[in-house]
Design a protein around this motif. Structure first.
Motif, PDB file in Angstrom:
ATOM      1  N   LEU A 439      19.905  14.828  33.763  1.00  0.00           N
ATOM      2  CA  LEU A 439      20.038  14.494  32.274  1.00  0.00           C
ATOM      3  C   LEU A 439      19.506  15.590  31.214  1.00  0.00           C
ATOM      4  N   ILE A 440      20.333  15.704  30.213  1.00  0.00           N
ATOM      5  CA  ILE A 440      19.345  16.581  29.560  1.00  0.00           C
ATOM      6  C   ILE A 440      19.374  15.936  27.942  1.00  0.00           C
ATOM      7  N   LEU A 441      18.247  16.926  27.667  1.00  0.00           N
ATOM      8  CA  LEU A 441      17.499  15.766  26.537  1.00  0.00           C
ATOM      9  C   LEU A 441      17.802  17.249  25.261  1.00  0.00           C
ATOM     10  N   HIS A 442      18.965  16.492  24.673  1.00  0.00           N
ATOM     11  CA  HIS A 442      18.674  17.454  23.092  1.00  0.00           C
ATOM     12  C   HIS A 442      17.993  16.870  22.051  1.00  0.00           C
ATOM     13  N   CYS A 443      16.941  18.081  22.151  1.00  0.00           N
ATOM     14  CA  CYS A 443      16.277  17.727  20.906  1.00  0.00           C
ATOM     15  C   CYS A 443      16.546  18.574  19.080  1.00  0.00           C
ATOM     16  N   ALA A 489      25.992  13.305  29.873  1.00  0.00           N
ATOM     17  CA  ALA A 489      24.860  13.762  30.488  1.00  0.00           C
ATOM     18  C   ALA A 489      23.415  13.950  29.728  1.00  0.00           C
ATOM     19  N   ALA A 490      23.867  14.088  28.231  1.00  0.00           N
ATOM     20  CA  ALA A 490      22.531  14.096  27.711  1.00  0.00           C
ATOM     21  C   ALA A 490      22.481  13.190  26.704  1.00  0.00           C
ATOM     22  N   ILE A 491      21.052  12.576  26.506  1.00  0.00           N
ATOM     23  CA  ILE A 491      19.747  11.850  25.106  1.00  0.00           C
ATOM     24  C   ILE A 491      19.679  12.878  24.373  1.00  0.00           C
ATOM     25  N   THR A 492      19.980  12.888  22.874  1.00  0.00           N
ATOM     26  CA  THR A 492      19.265  13.292  21.826  1.00  0.00           C
ATOM     27  C   THR A 492      18.847  12.243  21.343  1.00  0.00           C
ATOM     28  N   VAL A 493      17.533  12.936  21.327  1.00  0.00           N
ATOM     29  CA  VAL A 493      15.839  12.831  20.754  1.00  0.00           C
ATOM     30  C   VAL A 493      15.434  13.616  19.325  1.00  0.00           C
ATOM     31  N   GLY A 494      14.819  13.142  18.458  1.00  0.00           N
ATOM     32  CA  GLY A 494      13.754  13.391  17.188  1.00  0.00           C
ATOM     33  C   GLY A 494      12.437  13.542  17.322  1.00  0.00           C
ATOM     34  N   GLU A 495      12.020  13.158  16.315  1.00  0.00           N
ATOM     35  CA  GLU A 495       9.959  13.020  16.833  1.00  0.00           C
ATOM     36  C   GLU A 495       9.575  11.896  17.880  1.00  0.00           C
ATOM     37  N   CYS A 496       9.120  12.645  18.808  1.00  0.00           N
ATOM     38  CA  CYS A 496       8.357  12.206  20.140  1.00  0.00           C
ATOM     39  C   CYS A 496       7.846  10.711  19.756  1.00  0.00           C
TER      40      CYS A 496
END
Length: 512
Positions: A439-443, A489-496
């Motif tokens: 997984l790619i965690l796209h911040c 293969a990525a998931i995009t995230v903002g504030e944790c």
């Protein structure tokens, strides 16, 4: 009660008369403890057991002095002195002028609720506490004396023999035999695999004079931070051990009590500081060994009618701990992706605790390549650690280390910007080669938030990253975005936040 009980009683009366304060008493199987105001005193019982000998005055003095010496390494503020006990046992005095009849270890008393075993039960332990202790233990191990490769401690055959000795009664007791048998087979297979590794660890200096009894009941929260105390003084072989064997008692103790999040926060602090990634090759074996020790002690108490109703299921935990993941998949791999200040390290820290994962942080590993600590300023040392060659070396180190950790069965989070496509491709290839979920965690964060975070980080000086506004501008100019395959293969995230962490874990760890 015996002579030692009489001595403890007499000393308690003497302390009460001298101080005008009440004296509380406690007893272990090898010691008496007296608590008076801000002070604590420990008397060793005149015992000779299979594992210790306190039978003479000279031996008790020696081991009091050893306990003082050894524990001052980690808790000098708690361990004050060894005092002679003089006079008749019925009316003894501390530090008097009469004949010496015994010795007492003088300690500074701490609050009962300062013990980590108590704080855990009260829900008062935090990930920050564990990270801080991990860093402290790494520094402690880093300066501890090393065992000789041809010496008496840390020999591979002795490690296997110690495990067999603990396992033997568990294989015969009716309540533990069924669980102990599959553990025996796993341990024997691991010993065959680890023998060369144990020899190398000894030769490379990882067998050191550690603590030896590093569980939650032997860690205390002091105003200046957490520290371990009450190490083993009576048997050198129990403290001259691999540094990861020392740490394993505490990581096991936390996991068996359902707090793997805290165990991996401890591990993150320790490994980020020490860089001993190789130690994870044998950590699981050491943790199982520590669980067997606890299971044996619990079994002995049960046989004596003193079993605790809330005793954890050490053997059940050990069996779950050695079970490979279902479906034959490799350990999962996640890489972060994003500009400096986009939240990569915040997300990585939350995910490693939630998933029981190990984090590799490019900012830390880059500095380590140049002999710097995580918070050292490379510019202050006159070093340019951000050349193209340094970046290539850093990512090669990250890839090699991630491979080792994945092969050891640990989920891995690689915390780096990964702004170049070729950097991401080499880790995608690694995941494919090992059959690892990937997984790619796209911040992402807005421009104002990025600037605010970088300024705050620079002001505190408590982050390994040295990125500035100028670095951020440069990144924005050359970053290569995710291509179509990478985006899948990525998931995009903002504030944790907790909901976001749960969503990422579901995407990363659950079979699809």
């Amino acid at each position: 009660m015996g002579a030692q009980g009489s001595l403890a009683d007499g000393l308690a009366r003497s302390l009460a008369r001298r101080s005008g304060l009440p004296v509380a008493r406690a007893e272990t199987h090898i010691s008496w403890l007296l608590f008076c105001g801000p002070d604590a005193y420990k008397l060793k019982k005149p015992l000779k057991l299979t594992f210790l000998d306190f039978s003479t005055l000279a031996l008790r003095q020696h081991f009091c002095e050893e306990e003082l010496r050894l524990n001052r390494r980690l808790a000098p503020q708690l361990y004050l002195d060894v005092l002679p006990v003089t006079g008749p046992a019925e009316a003894p005095a501390l530090g008097g002028t009469g004949p010496v009849i015994d010795h007492a270890l003088h300690m500074r008393r701490f609050a009962d609720d300062a013990l980590w075993s108590t704080r855990l039960a009260q829900g008062r332990l935090t990930a920050d506490d564990l990270t801080q202790l991990g860093e402290r233990l790494s520094a402690f191990h880093g300066t501890a004396p090393r065992a000789a490769a041809d010496g008496d401690h840390g020999q591979p055959a002795d490690i296997a023999a110690a495990t067999a000795k603990v396992l033997a009664p568990l294989l015969t007791w009716p309540h533990s035999a069924a669980q102990a048998q599959p553990l025996q087979a796993w341990l024997q297979a691991e010993e065959a695999r680890l023998m060369p590794w144990w020899r190398r660890r000894l030769a490379e200096g990882f067998v050191r004079e550690g603590h030896g009894d590093l569980h939650l009941g032997n860690v205390v929260q002091l105003p200046e931070g957490p520290t371990a105390f009450d190490c083993i003084e009576f048997d050198p072989a129990l403290r001259w051990i691999d540094t990861l064997n020392d740490l394993a008692f505490l990581t096991m103790d936390l996991q068996v009590r359902g707090r793997s999040d805290l165990a991996f926060a401890l591990l993150d602090g320790y490994l980020s500081h020490s860089g001993d990634w190789d130690g994870l090759t044998g950590l699981r074996y050491f943790e199982v060994y520590r669980a067997l020790v606890r299971a044996m002690v619990a079994g002995l108490r049960q046989g004596q009618g003193g079993a605790s109703a809330d005793e954890p299921d050490y053997l059940g935990w050990a069996l779950r701990h050695i079970t490979p993941p279902a479906g034959g998949r490799g350990a999962p791999l996640l890489i972060t992706h994003g500009l400096s200040g986009s939240g990569k390290s915040t997300w990585a820290r939350a995910l490693l605790q939630a998933a029981g994962a190990v984090r590799l942080r490019s900012d830390v590993e880059r500095k380590r390549l140049f002999g710097l600590g995580p918070l050292d300023d490379s510019h202050a040392h006159g070093l340019d650690i951000y050349t193209a060659e340094a970046t290539q070396r850093t990512f090669a180190r990250l890839e090699d280390t991630a491979r080792t950790l994945l092969q050891a069965g640990y989920p891995v989070i690689v915390d780096a910007a990964f702004l170049r496509r070729d950097q991401r491709e080499r880790f995608a290839a690694l995941a494919q080669a090992l059959g690892s979920p990937w997984l790619i965690l796209h911040c992402q964060a807005g421009p104002e938030e990025l600037a605010r975070r970088l300024a705050q980080r620079t002001a505190t000086g408590q982050d390994p990253s040295e990125a500035t506004a100028a670095v951020l501008k440069q990144q924005q100019g050359h970053a290569q975005g995710l291509d179509t395959d990478e985006a899948r293969a990525a998931i995009t995230v903002g504030e944790c936040n907790a909901a976001g962490v749960a969503q990422v874990l579901q995407r990363w760890l659950e079979p699809h």
